[in-house]
Design an enzyme around this catalytic site. Structure first.
Site, PDB file in Angstrom:
ATOM      1  N   ASP A  62       0.824  -1.212   0.000  1.00  0.00           N
ATOM      2  CA  ASP A  62       0.000   0.000   0.000  1.00  0.00           C
ATOM      3  C   ASP A  62       0.859   1.264   0.000  1.00  0.00           C
ATOM      4  OD1 ASP A  62       1.035  -0.353   2.475  1.00  0.00           O
ATOM      5  OD2 ASP A  62      -0.844  -0.141   3.571  1.00  0.00           O
TER       6      ASP A  62
ATOM      7  N   HIS B 127      23.653   4.126 -18.675  1.00  0.00           N
ATOM      8  CA  HIS B 127      22.675   4.468 -17.631  1.00  0.00           C
ATOM      9  C   HIS B 127      22.891   3.574 -16.414  1.00  0.00           C
ATOM     10  CE1 HIS B 127      19.701   6.635 -20.559  1.00  0.00           C
ATOM     11  NE2 HIS B 127      20.813   7.300 -20.362  1.00  0.00           N
TER      12      HIS B 127
ATOM     13  N   ASP C 253      26.625  11.770 -13.613  1.00  0.00           N
ATOM     14  CA  ASP C 253      25.619  12.356 -14.514  1.00  0.00           C
ATOM     15  C   ASP C 253      24.382  12.586 -13.663  1.00  0.00           C
ATOM     16  OD1 ASP C 253      23.661  12.948 -16.384  1.00  0.00           O
ATOM     17  OD2 ASP C 253      24.217  11.340 -17.769  1.00  0.00           O
TER      18      ASP C 253
ATOM     19  N   ASP D   4      20.784  18.633 -16.681  1.00  0.00           N
ATOM     20  CA  ASP D   4      21.355  17.332 -17.049  1.00  0.00           C
ATOM     21  C   ASP D   4      22.839  17.552 -17.303  1.00  0.00           C
ATOM     22  OD1 ASP D   4      21.902  14.813 -18.003  1.00  0.00           O
ATOM     23  OD2 ASP D   4      20.718  15.013 -19.842  1.00  0.00           O
TER      24      ASP D   4
ATOM     25  N   HIS E  42      25.785   7.114 -28.395  1.00  0.00           N
ATOM     26  CA  HIS E  42      24.585   7.943 -28.237  1.00  0.00           C
ATOM     27  C   HIS E  42      24.782   9.225 -29.030  1.00  0.00           C
ATOM     28  CE1 HIS E  42      26.720  10.484 -25.254  1.00  0.00           C
ATOM     29  NE2 HIS E  42      27.175   9.350 -24.738  1.00  0.00           N
TER      30      HIS E  42
ATOM     31  N   HIS F  50      20.252  16.281 -26.866  1.00  0.00           N
ATOM     32  CA  HIS F  50      18.803  16.084 -26.833  1.00  0.00           C
ATOM     33  C   HIS F  50      18.188  17.357 -26.283  1.00  0.00           C
ATOM     34  CE1 HIS F  50      19.054  15.333 -22.446  1.00  0.00           C
ATOM     35  NE2 HIS F  50      20.063  14.528 -22.704  1.00  0.00           N
TER      36      HIS F  50
ATOM     37  N   HIS G 122      14.810  14.136 -21.508  1.00  0.00           N
ATOM     38  CA  HIS G 122      14.858  14.025 -22.973  1.00  0.00           C
ATOM     39  C   HIS G 122      13.559  14.658 -23.440  1.00  0.00           C
ATOM     40  CE1 HIS G 122      17.509  10.266 -22.162  1.00  0.00           C
ATOM     41  NE2 HIS G 122      18.208  11.381 -22.078  1.00  0.00           N
TER      42      HIS G 122
ATOM     43  N   GLU H  93      26.772  16.663 -25.143  1.00  0.00           N
ATOM     44  CA  GLU H  93      27.352  15.622 -24.291  1.00  0.00           C
ATOM     45  C   GLU H  93      28.113  14.540 -25.060  1.00  0.00           C
ATOM     46  OE1 GLU H  93      24.415  12.888 -22.580  1.00  0.00           O
ATOM     47  OE2 GLU H  93      22.833  14.216 -23.293  1.00  0.00           O
TER      48      GLU H  93
ATOM     49  N   TYR I  27      33.724   5.656 -24.661  1.00  0.00           N
ATOM     50  CA  TYR I  27      33.620   4.596 -23.656  1.00  0.00           C
ATOM     51  C   TYR I  27      34.379   3.376 -24.157  1.00  0.00           C
ATOM     52  CZ  TYR I  27      29.732   7.776 -22.913  1.00  0.00           C
ATOM     53  OH  TYR I  27      28.977   8.912 -22.773  1.00  0.00           O
TER      54      TYR I  27
ATOM     55  N   ARG J 151      32.362  11.206 -20.394  1.00  0.00           N
ATOM     56  CA  ARG J 151      31.327  12.027 -21.043  1.00  0.00           C
ATOM     57  C   ARG J 151      31.365  13.385 -20.366  1.00  0.00           C
ATOM     58  NH1 ARG J 151      27.460   8.856 -20.490  1.00  0.00           N
ATOM     59  NH2 ARG J 151      26.312   9.513 -18.635  1.00  0.00           N
TER      60      ARG J 151
ATOM     61  N   GLU K  68      29.016  16.779 -20.200  1.00  0.00           N
ATOM     62  CA  GLU K  68      27.672  17.185 -20.610  1.00  0.00           C
ATOM     63  C   GLU K  68      27.283  18.502 -19.967  1.00  0.00           C
ATOM     64  OE1 GLU K  68      24.513  14.512 -19.315  1.00  0.00           O
ATOM     65  OE2 GLU K  68      23.174  15.357 -20.838  1.00  0.00           O
TER      66      GLU K  68
END
Ligand code: GLY
Ligand code: MN
Ligand code: MN
Length: 447
Positions: free
Chosen positions: A32, A237, A254, A265, A344, A348, A355, A378, A382, A400, A402
């Site tokens: 619940d 991610h 990130d 972001d 990637h 964006h 996004h 970004e 990798y 990365r 960004e």
């Protein structure tokens, strides 16, 4: 701000149009216990209502219907004793500035009447099962009565694209939220750089990020923070967040705050031990140079894909310099030979969704940037631990960088410039002695 958004959507509607937008409901997490409530982004854009179980009706020249009616849960003292005060129909008018409001319970009869009088209906099928079901039984009812004057809509329109176009171009009020999210996010990244050291848990840094966002009254994070040390940085991610930092690691963070629904972001990469090793720094500088090239290119008129192209050209040159690829940089770009290590896109849209809404391709071509658009830049590279195409000292490294950008009339404004990217400045931020910083100068204002 939200009234202005409703006005903008009404301007997309024709005489005789109705538009129906359901808000988000609560979702069960376990038994619940419900997940923290997050309003549906389009509904939030049009209403600013932080409550579940609501419905917005917009009408343009449909009988004597008001242009806007918000259906919300009625006040119920017994229920409010458990979950807190509701806005109620009166509050929807007095606090949220709606022209008209009514209890959600019993809305169907009014909606059914309204449906009979409209020519076209804006409604997104397939997202809210409850209102889909209601509409699918209401429409045939009107169809059977088509010989009467009031006969229900002839056309069903999906509002997604029209709303996306509105959301893509940020107003001054929206930009205020974006700037605030960026400022809080910057502080969180600086704090994490200063506090990270070998032995710290990724989860501790994640807690510092979330703490900093909430400390300043942000809604929280805009997406679950990624704190990825060592080779975890190669998982785009990464969510496990359960490893301790080791000396010699790079740490990829990130994370972005959400303020009044609007996201930041930001990604930074820093050395856990305080200093980049020579191969780490070489890789980092390639990604940074790619980002700088993309930032320099981003201006009104440039297709959004041009930002990506500016970045990948530098990454291609970098992959050659690192000895990963031997083809010419242009061939690497055209044939997308960089894809195994940069999988990637560079950008964006950014806004109510991290996004964000908005098309990237219009009429078959990449969409030109316009003032008021916000996007990320970004680039990354990798190299996973078992990638034998890559020199050994680079395996297990992921970088990365960004930032968030507003396109202006003359070029762009970097919303997240307060977090350094130059490697020496990053090392300096890592070396900072950082007790918890004082509160930001201005207090948060919820629109
Ligand atoms: N944090 C998700 C992204 O960078 O797109
Ligand atoms: Mn992003
Ligand atoms: Mn990101």
């Amino acid at each position: 701000m939200f009234q202005d958004h409703r006005r903008r959507f009404l301007a997309c509607m024709e005489e005789g149009d109705l538009a129906l937008f359901p808000g988000a409901g609560l979702r069960l997490r376990s038994h619940d216990v419900v997940y923290p409530f997050r309003q549906q982004s389009d509904f939030w854009y049009l209403t600013g209502l932080r409550e579940p179980d609501a419905l917005l009706l917009l009408a343009k020249g449909v009988g004597d219907l008001p242009a806007e009616t918000l259906f919300v849960a009625a006040r119920e003292p017994e229920r409010e004793a458990w979950t807190g005060p509701r806005v109620g129909p009166e509050g929807a008018v007095s606090q949220l500035g709606f022209a008209a409001a009514a209890p959600l319970r019993g809305a169907e009869a009014r909606l059914d009447q309204a449906l009979g009088r409209c020519r076209r209906l804006w409604y997104r099928l397939g997202e809210d099962a409850r209102w889909d079901r209601w509409l699918l039984q209401a429409l045939p009812g009107w169809r059977r009565r088509t010989r009467l004057e009031e006969a229900g809509p002839e056309t069903l329109l999906d509002p997604t694209r029209a709303l996306a176009e509105l959301r893509l171009h940020k107003s001054a009020a929206e930009l205020e939220c974006m700037r605030r999210a960026a400022a809080i996010t910057a502080e969180a990244h600086l704090l994490v750089m200063a506090r990270a050291e070998p032995g710290a848990g990724e989860w501790e840094l994640e807690a510092l990020l979330s703490y900093t966002f909430r400390r300043h009254g942000a809604d929280g994070w805009a997406y679950p923070p990624i704190v990825a040390s060592g080779a975890n940085a190669c998982v785009l991610h990464y969510t496990a967040c359960d490893r301790r930092l080791a000396d010699g690691d790079l740490v990829l963070v990130d994370a972005g705050a959400e303020v009044a629904g609007y996201a930041a972001d930001v990604t930074r990469v820093f050395p856990a031990g305080g200093c980049f090793s020579p191969p780490q720094r070489e890789l980092y500088e390639i990604v940074l140079e790619a980002q700088r090239a993309a930032l320099a290119a981003a201006a009104p008129g440039l297709p959004v894909d041009g930002v990506h192209q500016a970045a990948v050209l530098v990454l291609a040159q970098g992959l050659r310099a690192l000895g990963v690829l031997s083809r010419g940089a242009e061939e690497i770009v055209v044939k997308q030979l960089y894809r195994p290590w940069f999988m990637h896109n560079t950008s964006h849209w950014l806004g109510l969704d991290v996004h964000d809404a908005g098309r990237y391709v219009v009429g078959g071509s990449s969409r030109p940037l316009r003032p008021g658009m916000c996007l990320t830049v970004e680039p990354g590279l990798y190299f996973s631990t078992d990638d034998e195409r890559v020199p050994r000292e680079l395996r297990g490294l992921g970088v990365r960088i960004e930032d968030d950008l507003l396109i202006t009339a003359s070029g762009n404004e970097l919303l997240t410039a307060a977090v350094p990217t130059h490697p020496a400045a990053v090392e300096e931020a890592c070396a900072a002695v950082c007790p918890l910083p004082p509160a930001l100068a201005t207090e948060i204002v919820h629109p």
